[in-house]
Design an enzyme around this catalytic site. Structure first.
Site, PDB file in Angstrom:
ATOM      1  N   HIS A   1      15.705 -26.468  79.354  1.00 49.40           N
ATOM      2  CA  HIS A   1      17.026 -26.041  79.824  1.00 49.40           C
ATOM      3  C   HIS A   1      18.093 -26.642  78.916  1.00 49.40           C
ATOM      4  CE1 HIS A   1      16.172 -24.558  84.168  1.00 49.40           C
ATOM      5  NE2 HIS A   1      15.140 -24.350  83.375  1.00 49.40           N
TER       6      HIS A   1
ATOM      7  N   TYR B   1      24.453 -26.734  90.655  1.00 46.08           N
ATOM      8  CA  TYR B   1      24.901 -27.755  91.602  1.00 46.08           C
ATOM      9  C   TYR B   1      26.193 -27.222  92.206  1.00 46.08           C
ATOM     10  CZ  TYR B   1      21.775 -31.152  89.271  1.00 46.08           C
ATOM     11  OH  TYR B   1      20.698 -31.831  88.755  1.00 46.08           O
TER      12      TYR B   1
ATOM     13  N   PRO C   1      19.483 -38.364  94.289  1.00 47.26           N
ATOM     14  CA  PRO C   1      18.862 -37.403  93.362  1.00 47.26           C
ATOM     15  C   PRO C   1      19.844 -36.535  92.574  1.00 47.26           C
ATOM     16  CG  PRO C   1      18.561 -36.711  95.640  1.00 47.26           C
ATOM     17  CD  PRO C   1      19.169 -38.069  95.689  1.00 47.26           C
TER      18      PRO C   1
ATOM     19  N   LYS D   1      17.691 -38.568  88.150  1.00 46.60           N
ATOM     20  CA  LYS D   1      17.350 -39.729  87.338  1.00 46.60           C
ATOM     21  C   LYS D   1      16.163 -40.565  87.839  1.00 46.60           C
ATOM     22  CE  LYS D   1      20.378 -39.373  84.131  1.00 46.60           C
ATOM     23  NZ  LYS D   1      19.788 -38.140  83.620  1.00 46.60           N
TER      24      LYS D   1
ATOM     25  N   TYR E   1      23.528 -36.737  81.651  1.00 49.48           N
ATOM     26  CA  TYR E   1      22.548 -35.906  82.358  1.00 49.48           C
ATOM     27  C   TYR E   1      21.257 -35.770  81.555  1.00 49.48           C
ATOM     28  CZ  TYR E   1      20.712 -32.262  85.383  1.00 49.48           C
ATOM     29  OH  TYR E   1      19.920 -31.558  86.254  1.00 49.48           O
TER      30      TYR E   1
END
Ligand code: RFL
Ligand code: PHB
Length: 389
Positions: A72, A200, A292, A296, A384
């Site tokens: 991704h 998200y 979450p 990580k 990220y």
């Protein structure tokens, strides 16, 4: 029994450590409380940093991940219907791989079998004795018999509820904790993902995450109050609420189906220091928990394992103990970076209904800043995809 490194716990941290150590010529024995089938049935993380992928390659377990995992190059944040893509590739030249923790664990078990690893399942009453001496040992019960392993070092990879952390005396140990007033209700379904990248989503009804494992297997989460019971959520109730929280394009693309797993996980940030006490080393969830939101948890377990493997290889193979002494500092420096990022992303994306009105205004302006500033997006992207080891 005697070994060089006794490892408590056969989660991803314990299995990966054992695999890397064995490949470096260091002996291990792994003790696991559950059965192998149970360990392999747990559905957990899905987003793997490229640093963790490199480590899995070094352990010789990356083949299936490269074949079946999905690269991704970005992810999406949605805020009250506005979508913002974080383009990892252009912002920081990196990516993540979507591949389930369950599959990583399976690959590790297969690789450990091929090396002839000694993994003892179904152990009870594990105790770590003499970790602050030069001759530590581990006692446990197995098949109704008392057993003992003498070793050079003990690696505590037994997760948040394990015994390793408690072995470090209260007078030495400091704990830092933040409990969030909600959990994540997660559903796994054999349906196509709503989007080809993660979404998200934050909005007036609360947070939702549209994630995936493969083109035919999706993972979905919604924020629910801390005291919520999973029994109160029929599949239909879940899909209704989830659809309302997704941005419109994703809601329209949603294909529903029966859940094949449904559970609620509470959110917390937690760090226990030190991560090294004498000859005991903590790795992964045994030492720290992240909410979450930043994906990580598993990735931090991998970086801890990297620092410990590097230190033990230097100790055994190069007769250099400096990295062993520094393990706690090296691991914790990266742990706290991920703590900050996971906390920040959790604050950005969730509703905190009991917070002061001032605090509740901040996420909207953070989101506007992300929309307007490439620097802000780069900051998010770089954290990220994972900071360097
Ligand atoms: P694990 O995976 O908890 O493995 C620890 C192992 O130790 C065993 N054990 C013992 N063995 C012997 N004696 C004892 N006394 C023992 N006590 C425990 C356990 O049976 C287990 O097999 O820890 P590890 O290896 O550090 O790996 C960490 C990751 O599993 C964890 O960080 C992530 O899965 C966290 N996490 C998630 N992370 C993400 O990045 N994305 C997610 O979506 C995500 N979902 C989750 C999660 C963790 C969850 N837990 C722990 C409740 C969902 C859940 C439900
Ligand atoms: C998941 O797919 O389980 C997942 C993905 C991203 C997260 C958390 C969980 O931040």
């Amino acid at each position: 029994m005697r070994t060089q490194v006794a490892i408590i716990g056969a989660g991803p941290a314990g299995l990966l450590l054992s695999q890397l150590l064995m490949k470096s010529g260091i002996e291990t024995i792994v003790l696991e409380r559950r059965s192998r089938e149970y360990v392999l049935s747990r559905i957990r993380a899905g987003v793997i940093e490229s640093g963790a992928v490199d480590l899995l390659d070094k352990a010789g377990v990356g083949d299936r991940l490269h074949r079946e995992g999905h690269v991704h190059d970005g992810c999406n944040l949605a805020y009250d219907q506005q979508m913002l893509r974080i383009d990892f590739k252009s912002l920081c030249g990196d990516h993540v791989v979507v591949y389930g923790q369950t599959e990583i664990t399976r690959d590790l078990y297969d690789a450990q079998d091929a090396l002839g690893a000694n993994i003892i399942h179904g152990v009870d009453d594990v105790e770590i004795i003499g970790a602050d001496t030069d001759s530590p040992y581990v006692t446990f019960k197995h098949d109704g018999q008392d057993k003992r392993i003498d070793c050079d070092f003990v690696a505590g990879c037994d997760g948040f509820h394990g015994v390793s952390r408690q072995t470090i005396p209260d007078s030495v140990r400091s704990e830092f904790e933040k409990i969030y007033p909600f959990g994540w209700l997660g559903v796994l379904s054999e349906t196509p993902p709503v989007n080809d990248e993660l979404i998200y989503a934050s909005g007036p009804r609360g947070f939702a995450l549209a994630s995936m494992r493969s083109p035919v297997l999706s993972r979905h989460y919604i924020q629910v109050p801390l005291n919520e019971k999973v029994e109160n959520w029929s599949d239909d109730a879940f899909w209704d609420e989830y659809r309302k929280r997704l941005p419109q394009s994703a809601a329209e693309a949603l294909v529903t189906g029966p859940s094949i797993e449904k559970s609620i996980a509470p959110l917390r940030s937690f760090v226990s220091e030190p991560m090294k006490w004498g000859r005991l080393f903590l790795c992964g969830d045994a030492a720290h928990i992240v909410p979450p939101t930043g994906a990580k948890g598993l990735n931090l377990a991998a970086s801890d394992v990297f620092y410990l493997w590097r230190a033990m290889s230097a100790h055994y193979n190069d007769k250099d103990g400096a990295l062993i002494d520094r393990y706690g500092e090296d691991a914790l420096a990266r742990v706290w970076q991920a703590m900050r990022f996971s906390w920040w992303m959790t604050r950005l994306m969730h509703l905190f209904p009991d917070d002061p009105a001032f605090d509740q205004r901040i996420p909207a302006v953070e989101f506007a800043h992300l929309q307007n500033s490439e620097t802000a997006r780069r900051n998010l992207a770089e954290n990220y995809v994972g900071l360097p080891y």
